[in-house]
Design a protein around this motif. Structure first.
Motif, PDB file in Angstrom:
ATOM      1  N   ARG A   1       1.038  -1.100   0.070  1.00 48.07           N
ATOM      2  CA  ARG A   1      -0.116   0.113   0.155  1.00 48.07           C
ATOM      3  C   ARG A   1       0.821   1.328   0.015  1.00 48.07           C
ATOM      4  O   ARG A   1       0.569   2.431  -0.278  1.00 48.07           O
ATOM      5  CB  ARG A   1      -0.820  -0.028   1.287  1.00 48.07           C
ATOM      6  N   LEU A   2       2.255   1.051   0.377  1.00 40.40           N
ATOM      7  CA  LEU A   2       2.977   2.333   0.216  1.00 40.40           C
ATOM      8  C   LEU A   2       3.980   2.223  -0.842  1.00 40.40           C
ATOM      9  O   LEU A   2       4.938   3.024  -0.799  1.00 40.40           O
ATOM     10  CB  LEU A   2       3.799   2.235   1.765  1.00 40.40           C
ATOM     11  N   ALA A   3       3.688   1.714  -1.808  1.00 43.92           N
ATOM     12  CA  ALA A   3       4.642   1.358  -3.000  1.00 43.92           C
ATOM     13  C   ALA A   3       4.453   2.585  -3.983  1.00 43.92           C
ATOM     14  O   ALA A   3       4.977   2.573  -4.960  1.00 43.92           O
ATOM     15  CB  ALA A   3       4.324   0.215  -3.622  1.00 43.92           C
ATOM     16  N   ARG A   4       3.639   3.630  -3.800  1.00 46.63           N
ATOM     17  CA  ARG A   4       3.379   4.931  -4.441  1.00 46.63           C
ATOM     18  C   ARG A   4       4.877   5.654  -4.137  1.00 46.63           C
ATOM     19  O   ARG A   4       5.567   5.738  -3.381  1.00 46.63           O
ATOM     20  CB  ARG A   4       2.416   5.318  -4.162  1.00 46.63           C
ATOM     21  N   ARG A   5       4.740   6.925  -5.000  1.00 50.34           N
ATOM     22  CA  ARG A   5       5.542   7.676  -5.089  1.00 50.34           C
ATOM     23  C   ARG A   5       5.429   8.942  -4.396  1.00 50.34           C
ATOM     24  O   ARG A   5       6.073  10.168  -4.537  1.00 50.34           O
ATOM     25  CB  ARG A   5       6.287   8.096  -6.396  1.00 50.34           C
ATOM     26  N   THR A   6       4.201   8.985  -3.861  1.00 50.10           N
ATOM     27  CA  THR A   6       3.804  10.064  -3.310  1.00 50.10           C
ATOM     28  C   THR A   6       4.524  10.426  -1.884  1.00 50.10           C
ATOM     29  O   THR A   6       4.956   9.438  -1.360  1.00 50.10           O
ATOM     30  CB  THR A   6       2.009  10.088  -2.951  1.00 50.10           C
ATOM     31  N   TRP A   7       4.541  11.756  -1.177  1.00 51.97           N
ATOM     32  CA  TRP A   7       5.366  11.895  -0.240  1.00 51.97           C
ATOM     33  C   TRP A   7       4.707  11.194   0.966  1.00 51.97           C
ATOM     34  O   TRP A   7       5.612  10.735   1.945  1.00 51.97           O
ATOM     35  CB  TRP A   7       5.499  13.305   0.103  1.00 51.97           C
ATOM     36  N   ARG A   8       3.626  10.907   1.422  1.00 52.47           N
ATOM     37  CA  ARG A   8       2.891   9.992   2.221  1.00 52.47           C
ATOM     38  C   ARG A   8       3.389   8.738   2.188  1.00 52.47           C
ATOM     39  O   ARG A   8       3.647   8.104   3.171  1.00 52.47           O
ATOM     40  CB  ARG A   8       1.394  10.307   2.194  1.00 52.47           C
ATOM     41  N   ALA A   9       3.525   8.159   0.979  1.00 54.72           N
ATOM     42  CA  ALA A   9       3.844   6.722   0.855  1.00 54.72           C
ATOM     43  C   ALA A   9       5.211   6.542   1.128  1.00 54.72           C
ATOM     44  O   ALA A   9       5.741   5.592   2.129  1.00 54.72           O
ATOM     45  CB  ALA A   9       3.479   6.262  -0.440  1.00 54.72           C
ATOM     46  N   VAL A  10       6.284   7.564   0.624  1.00 52.86           N
ATOM     47  CA  VAL A  10       7.768   7.464   1.002  1.00 52.86           C
ATOM     48  C   VAL A  10       7.935   7.622   2.613  1.00 52.86           C
ATOM     49  O   VAL A  10       8.431   6.940   3.112  1.00 52.86           O
ATOM     50  CB  VAL A  10       8.409   8.670   0.238  1.00 52.86           C
ATOM     51  N   THR A  11       7.155   8.834   3.253  1.00 54.93           N
ATOM     52  CA  THR A  11       7.296   8.938   4.428  1.00 54.93           C
ATOM     53  C   THR A  11       6.852   7.608   5.261  1.00 54.93           C
ATOM     54  O   THR A  11       7.617   7.227   6.485  1.00 54.93           O
ATOM     55  CB  THR A  11       6.480  10.181   4.849  1.00 54.93           C
ATOM     56  N   GLY A  12       5.895   7.004   4.715  1.00 59.13           N
ATOM     57  CA  GLY A  12       5.440   5.683   5.358  1.00 59.13           C
ATOM     58  C   GLY A  12       6.345   4.780   5.547  1.00 59.13           C
ATOM     59  O   GLY A  12       6.714   4.018   6.472  1.00 59.13           O
ATOM     60  N   ARG A  13       7.195   4.394   4.405  1.00 60.45           N
ATOM     61  CA  ARG A  13       8.011   3.450   4.087  1.00 60.45           C
ATOM     62  C   ARG A  13       9.427   3.783   5.003  1.00 60.45           C
ATOM     63  O   ARG A  13       9.949   2.762   5.764  1.00 60.45           O
ATOM     64  CB  ARG A  13       8.539   3.399   2.591  1.00 60.45           C
ATOM     65  N   VAL A  14       9.797   5.045   5.073  1.00 62.12           N
ATOM     66  CA  VAL A  14      10.829   5.480   5.896  1.00 62.12           C
ATOM     67  C   VAL A  14      10.440   5.357   7.213  1.00 62.12           C
ATOM     68  O   VAL A  14      11.379   4.826   8.240  1.00 62.12           O
ATOM     69  CB  VAL A  14      11.263   7.042   5.573  1.00 62.12           C
ATOM     70  N   GLY A  15       9.481   5.483   7.718  1.00 60.30           N
ATOM     71  CA  GLY A  15       8.921   5.441   9.304  1.00 60.30           C
ATOM     72  C   GLY A  15       9.055   3.876   9.464  1.00 60.30           C
ATOM     73  O   GLY A  15       9.370   3.574  10.716  1.00 60.30           O
TER      74      GLY A  15
END
Length: 375
Positions: free
Chosen positions: A29-43
């Motif tokens: 679900r976090l595989a997108r390139r939006t800032w929320r998805a990137v922030t979620g993966r990093v978190g």
């Protein structure tokens, strides 16, 4: 929950497992390139890594006893913890007070005269005003009627820095080893006084009398023996006391035996070093006084000062120990004297850890037992 609690470790492991499962579940679900998805993966990745490191750190602390509490870990352990009336000798108002007791549980029963006893105590130095907790192991013979008038030799047992005194019991098993050796006739019954050399936490005093600061060496050379003598049946004649420690405690043990042979007839340093370090944990120990610095350098001291009438034991490993070469230099320097006696335990391999020290402790206690007694 305390730092060394099993519940804390289990909770950290549970959090790590949940974060791992959550990462696997949420990653698509976090595989997108939006800032929320990137922030979620990093978190998720950062949170999982932090909790995993916490698990490893907690497990290592459980195994090696580096820190006793959260305050100790974060450098907030800076008070003696005990204030006692030092105006009377012995008794409840004296320099030593018993806080709690526990059995060694090596014998066939729970009675002290069968299994011995470990007493948790608080000690306050009469001259240095240093206060510190400690544990005192009393062998079964101490409580038996036929030994009621007998005095016993004593050994001070020191941890490394920062270390915990409890680790000397639960990890290094000093009381259990001493009792088993005495039971099988390989050493005489001895009293063990177990504590850490960090008597002014969080500062690492290296058992030095710091100008204008804690008088740690005087505490171990004068106040600690006096407090124990006032409360327990310990031999008072020269030759009744020894001292042993690992790492920082080993350095302290050797130094105290060398500087105060009238107190300590034997000193054993397990994986010891021979010169006080200078780092953020020690601060300025000598205040630019070269005489104090040289005195605390054991190799310099044995070469330039009168050789003390004491016995020393040093340990190292040919592979795995950083002090191997310095230990050989120290042995050779002591051998060149005509007064100080030196023995050694050199393993083929072994690290700077509890497992190595557990291999050395039985032989070290036997060696010390053969040297101590009212002389």
């Amino acid at each position: 929950m305390g730092l060394t609690s099993n519940k804390v470790l289990v909770l950290a492991i549970l959090c790590a497992v949940l974060l791992f499962v959550g990462t696997v579940w949420l990653w698509p679900r976090l595989a997108r390139r939006t800032w929320r998805a990137v922030t979620g993966r990093v978190g998720l990745l950062l949170g999982t890594q932090v909790v995993l490191f916490a698990c490893v750190g907690l497990a290592a602390n459980q195994a090696f006893g580096f820190y006793a509490s959260w305050a100790d870990l974060f450098g907030q352990e800076n008070t003696p913890g005990l204030v006692m009336d030092g105006s009377t000798r012995g008794g409840a108002g004296g320099p030593l007070r018993v806080i709690d007791t526990q059995q060694v549980r090596l014998g066939d029963g729970d009675r002290p005269d069968v299994s011995g006893q470990i007493q948790e105590v608080g000690i306050v130095g009469r001259t240095t005003h240093i206060g510190t907790p400690a544990y005192v192991y009393l062998p079964p013979e101490y409580f038996q009627p036929r030994y009621q008038t007998r005095t016993f030799p004593a050994a001070v047992v020191l941890t490394g820095y920062p270390g915990t005194a409890q680790a000397l019991i639960s990890k290094l098993r000093y009381p259990y080893t001493a009792q088993e050796l005495a039971r099988t006739g390989r050493m005489q019954p001895m009293i063990l006084v177990m504590l850490r050399p960090t008597v002014a936490p969080p500062r690492d005093t290296e058992c030095v009398d710091i100008p204008g600061g804690p008088q740690a060496e005087s505490f171990f050379a004068k106040d600690l023996p006096d407090a124990v003598l006032a409360h327990y049946r310990v031999g008072r004649k020269p030759g009744s006391w020894g001292i042993v420690g690992d790492s920082t405690g080993g350095y302290c043990a050797l130094k105290l035996a060398m500087h105060h042979p009238e107190v300590y007839a034997a000193g054993a340093g397990l994986s010891a070093y021979y010169k006080a370090p200078t780092d953020p944990t020690t601060g300025d120990l000598f205040h630019k006084d070269s005489n104090l610095r040289n005195r605390a350098d054991l190799l310099w001291s044995i070469k330039h000062r009168p050789a003390p009438n004491t016995s020393l034991l040093v340990t190292s490993s040919k592979v795995g120990e950083g002090n191997y070469r310095s230990t050989l230099r120290f042995i050779n320097a002591v051998k060149a004297t005509n007064r100080t006696r030196i023995a050694s335990i050199i393993l083929d391999s072994g690290g700077h850890n509890f497992n190595t020290w557990r291999r050395e402790i039985p032989a070290a206690l036997q060696w010390m037992s053969g040297l101590l007694g009212d002389r």
